[in-house]
Scaffold this motif. Structure first.
Motif, PDB file in Angstrom:
ATOM      1  N   PHE A 153      33.226 122.807 108.139  1.00 13.24           N
ATOM      2  CA  PHE A 153      34.523 122.638 107.485  1.00 13.24           C
ATOM      3  C   PHE A 153      35.069 121.222 107.652  1.00 13.24           C
ATOM      4  CE2 PHE A 153      39.253 123.063 107.820  1.00 13.24           C
ATOM      5  CZ  PHE A 153      39.498 123.254 106.467  1.00 13.24           C
ATOM      6  N   LEU A 154      34.677 120.542 108.730  1.00 13.10           N
ATOM      7  CA  LEU A 154      35.179 119.183 108.962  1.00 13.10           C
ATOM      8  C   LEU A 154      34.836 118.241 107.816  1.00 13.10           C
ATOM      9  CD1 LEU A 154      34.416 118.715 112.780  1.00 13.10           C
ATOM     10  CD2 LEU A 154      36.641 119.147 111.701  1.00 13.10           C
ATOM     11  N   ASP A 155      33.783 118.555 107.062  1.00 11.60           N
ATOM     12  CA  ASP A 155      33.371 117.711 105.938  1.00 11.60           C
ATOM     13  C   ASP A 155      33.659 118.355 104.584  1.00 11.60           C
ATOM     14  OD1 ASP A 155      32.237 115.639 107.579  1.00 11.60           O
ATOM     15  OD2 ASP A 155      30.585 117.021 108.005  1.00 11.60           O
TER      16      ASP A 155
ATOM     17  N   GLY B 273      41.626 116.323 105.358  1.00 11.74           N
ATOM     18  CA  GLY B 273      42.623 116.834 106.293  1.00 11.74           C
ATOM     19  C   GLY B 273      42.091 117.895 107.227  1.00 11.74           C
ATOM     20  N   ALA B 274      40.807 118.267 107.088  1.00 12.94           N
ATOM     21  CA  ALA B 274      40.227 119.256 108.008  1.00 12.94           C
ATOM     22  C   ALA B 274      40.411 118.780 109.442  1.00 12.94           C
ATOM     23  CB  ALA B 274      38.752 119.466 107.685  1.00 12.94           C
ATOM     24  N   LEU B 275      40.920 119.660 110.294  1.00  8.97           N
ATOM     25  CA  LEU B 275      41.364 119.244 111.618  1.00  8.97           C
ATOM     26  C   LEU B 275      40.437 119.705 112.732  1.00  8.97           C
ATOM     27  CD1 LEU B 275      43.810 117.737 112.809  1.00  8.97           C
ATOM     28  CD2 LEU B 275      44.938 119.959 113.079  1.00  8.97           C
TER      29      LEU B 275
ATOM     30  N   ARG C  53      47.668 118.338 106.162  1.00  7.20           N
ATOM     31  CA  ARG C  53      47.810 117.433 105.027  1.00  7.20           C
ATOM     32  C   ARG C  53      49.260 117.417 104.556  1.00  7.20           C
ATOM     33  NH1 ARG C  53      44.408 118.399  99.563  1.00  7.20           N
ATOM     34  NH2 ARG C  53      42.671 118.565 101.075  1.00  7.20           N
ATOM     35  N   ASP C  54      49.774 116.218 104.275  1.00  9.15           N
ATOM     36  CA  ASP C  54      51.128 116.033 103.725  1.00  9.15           C
ATOM     37  C   ASP C  54      52.191 116.741 104.572  1.00  9.15           C
ATOM     38  OD1 ASP C  54      49.941 114.664 101.576  1.00  9.15           O
ATOM     39  OD2 ASP C  54      49.675 116.528 100.453  1.00  9.15           O
TER      40      ASP C  54
ATOM     41  N   THR D  28      50.492 122.050 108.135  1.00 12.80           N
ATOM     42  CA  THR D  28      49.330 122.417 108.937  1.00 12.80           C
ATOM     43  C   THR D  28      49.019 123.889 108.715  1.00 12.80           C
ATOM     44  OG1 THR D  28      49.945 120.790 110.627  1.00 12.80           O
ATOM     45  CG2 THR D  28      48.290 122.426 111.229  1.00 12.80           C
ATOM     46  N   PHE D  29      47.842 124.156 108.185  1.00 11.53           N
ATOM     47  CA  PHE D  29      47.413 125.521 107.895  1.00 11.53           C
ATOM     48  C   PHE D  29      46.305 125.937 108.862  1.00 11.53           C
ATOM     49  CE2 PHE D  29      48.762 123.699 103.811  1.00 11.53           C
ATOM     50  CZ  PHE D  29      49.711 124.625 103.403  1.00 11.53           C
ATOM     51  N   VAL D  30      46.295 127.226 109.221  1.00 14.82           N
ATOM     52  CA  VAL D  30      45.219 127.803 110.018  1.00 14.82           C
ATOM     53  C   VAL D  30      44.646 128.987 109.250  1.00 14.82           C
ATOM     54  CG1 VAL D  30      44.622 129.028 112.142  1.00 14.82           C
ATOM     55  CG2 VAL D  30      46.202 127.096 112.227  1.00 14.82           C
TER      56      VAL D  30
END
Length: 473
Positions: free
Chosen positions: A279-281, A285-287, A307-308, A311-313
């Motif tokens: 998911f990082l790629d 904004g992948a955290l 992002r913007d 923060t979503f999980v």
């Protein structure tokens, strides 16, 4: 009747009037002082602004049996599927293991491997009994490669601190299997305590690596309770939100989990760990994130995106079995994209939402002193915290200005306030609350407080009123 008699009679009449006035004023004092205490009454649930009914959320086709999209800042579930169903979570467990290790010991500490830790099944680093490693090295092994033996070695090192003095001083390499399990149980207790602190009522940890497990607990009444290693999609997302937003070790957590590869050399051997979080790629904004799999749990995943200013999980449980390894990436992308496209930040202080402080006015105070005998006392009201730049205080005690919301959602504002008070009143007394509600959940709460001091009517005040009126006649 001569003039002297007239003056005497007029003086007598004036004295009678004064005496009557004094008697009346004294009687008023007695009546005021004898008033029974007045119990304050509250207006229950006055609606300041009514929320409109939101449009139904479209169903998102997902492979996962249970899934959640959460706003990491508020803990609000933005999309859910079986979000409160308890299920096995495999190696997503390791986010709790990692954060507790970071919070309890230094990454520079050195630990010794036990025979029990070395015996863990694949996936493993193949550490051996008696070897010594830095905590930092095994944290990268834990989170990048998801090694089960590293998880147990770390859990033993933290857990042994809660054992007897004899076991604390004993070299871990010399631990029996039973002693290692005691250290593991102590660490599991820490895991469950942290879960409870975060409000996770349907989560239960038994292992630090997420391997499927069941245990029996004997209760005080002698009955036996069977517990499985499990969580829910909502609570797994809540734990991740804690790891990245609230924990004092959040920066260290992100440093480890965002690292693409890590190499180290110990005990005459070289090791290399590669991050398997695809998911990082995948998205800008992948955290961070953590994968997991067992035969019982299926493929699981928990990840975060920032992002913007949002923060979503995402948390996924039972998202396919072999040969469906990539289902979790598809579901994660769909949920993250849904959040980005449909949710934006709305401030509770913006016009049309914030409660107008001018509506508060004054509150009547029974038995309160006034400048004129017989008048009713009033205290002015204000909203606590409005004098500063920040307007709100959320239920967790941290300052927040708003919430991620869809465009079709509205905020319902309800206020509760005392109908009247009983003296004495001091500035800063809480006399009401203002609640900001979205979809039946309170996301912000303000206190209505008194601005003035109102003393209680007493004998000294009454006599002063009597004397002032007597000499003003």
């Amino acid at each position: 009747m001569d003039e002297m008699h007239i003056q005497i009679m007029n003086g007598a009449r004036m004295k009678n009037r004064r005496n009557k006035t004094v008697r009346c004023l004294i009687l008023a004092c007695v009546l005021l002082l004898s008033q029974c205490p007045i119990v304050s009454h509250a207006w229950d649930g006055n609606v300041y602004s009514e929320a409109e009914q939101p449009v139904d959320i479209p169903e998102i086709p997902l492979y996962a049996t249970a899934a959640v999209l959460m706003d990491a800042d508020s803990g609000r579930v933005l999309y859910g599927k079986n979000q409160d169903t308890a299920m096995a979570m495999a190696s997503t467990t390791k986010i709790m293991t990692c954060i507790l290790v970071l919070e309890n010991v230094s990454p520079e500490d050195v630990l010794t491997v036990s025979a029990y830790a070395a015996s863990m099944p694949k996936v493993k680093l193949y550490i051996q009994k008696g070897e010594r490693y830095q905590v930092r090295e095994l944290l990268y092994s834990l989170m990048l490669e998801s090694h089960n033996d590293s998880a147990v070695a770390l859990a033993e090192y933290v857990g042994k601190q809660y054992l007897s003095e004899e076991l604390r001083g004993k070299d871990t390499a010399e631990y029996t299997v039973d002693e290692s399990k005691q250290a593991m149980a102590a660490f599991a207790l820490l895991m469950n305590k942290k879960a409870a602190e975060l409000g996770c009522e349907n989560t239960w940890f038994i292992t630090p690596n997420g391997l499927d497990a069941t245990e029996e607990i004997t209760l005080g009444d002698g009955s036996v309770l069977s517990k499985e290693h499990c969580t829910t999609a909502r609570e797994l997302a809540r734990i991740m939100a804690y790891c990245i937003r609230e924990s004092p070790s959040r920066e260290a957590f992100l440093e480890v989990t965002r690292t693409r590869s890590y190499s180290f050399h110990e005990n005459g051997r070289s090791f290399s760990c590669v991050n398997h979080n695809a998911f990082l790629d995948m998205m800008s904004g992948a955290l961070t994130g953590k994968t997991g799999f067992t035969n019982k749990a299926g493929y699981c995943y928990v990840g975060a995106l920032e992002r913007d200013g949002r923060t979503f999980v995402v948390a996924l449980l039972a998202c396919g079995w072999p040969n469906n390894k990539n289902y979790k990436w598809s579901d994660t992308g769909k949920l993250m994209q849904y959040g980005l496209e449909n949710y934006s930040y709305r401030s509770f202080s913006e016009e049309g939402i914030a409660f107008d402080e001018g509506r508060l006015g004054e509150l009547r105070v029974k038995n309160g002193q006034t400048s004129v005998l017989g008048d009713t006392a009033y205290t002015k009201l204000r909203i606590e915290g409005r004098e500063g730049a920040n307007l709100s205080n959320d239920l967790a005690g941290e300052w927040r200005e708003g919430l991620l919301m869809r465009t079709d959602e509205q905020v319902k504002v309800v206020y509760h306030m005392e109908e009247e008070l009983t003296a004495p009143v001091v500035p800063g007394m809480t006399v009401g609350t203002i609640e900001y509600i979205v979809e039946n959940t309170v996301y912000k709460k303000e206190n209505i407080i008194t601005a003035d001091a109102i003393d209680k009517i007493d004998l000294e005040w009454c006599m002063r009123q009597v004397l002032e009126r007597f000499f003003s006649l």
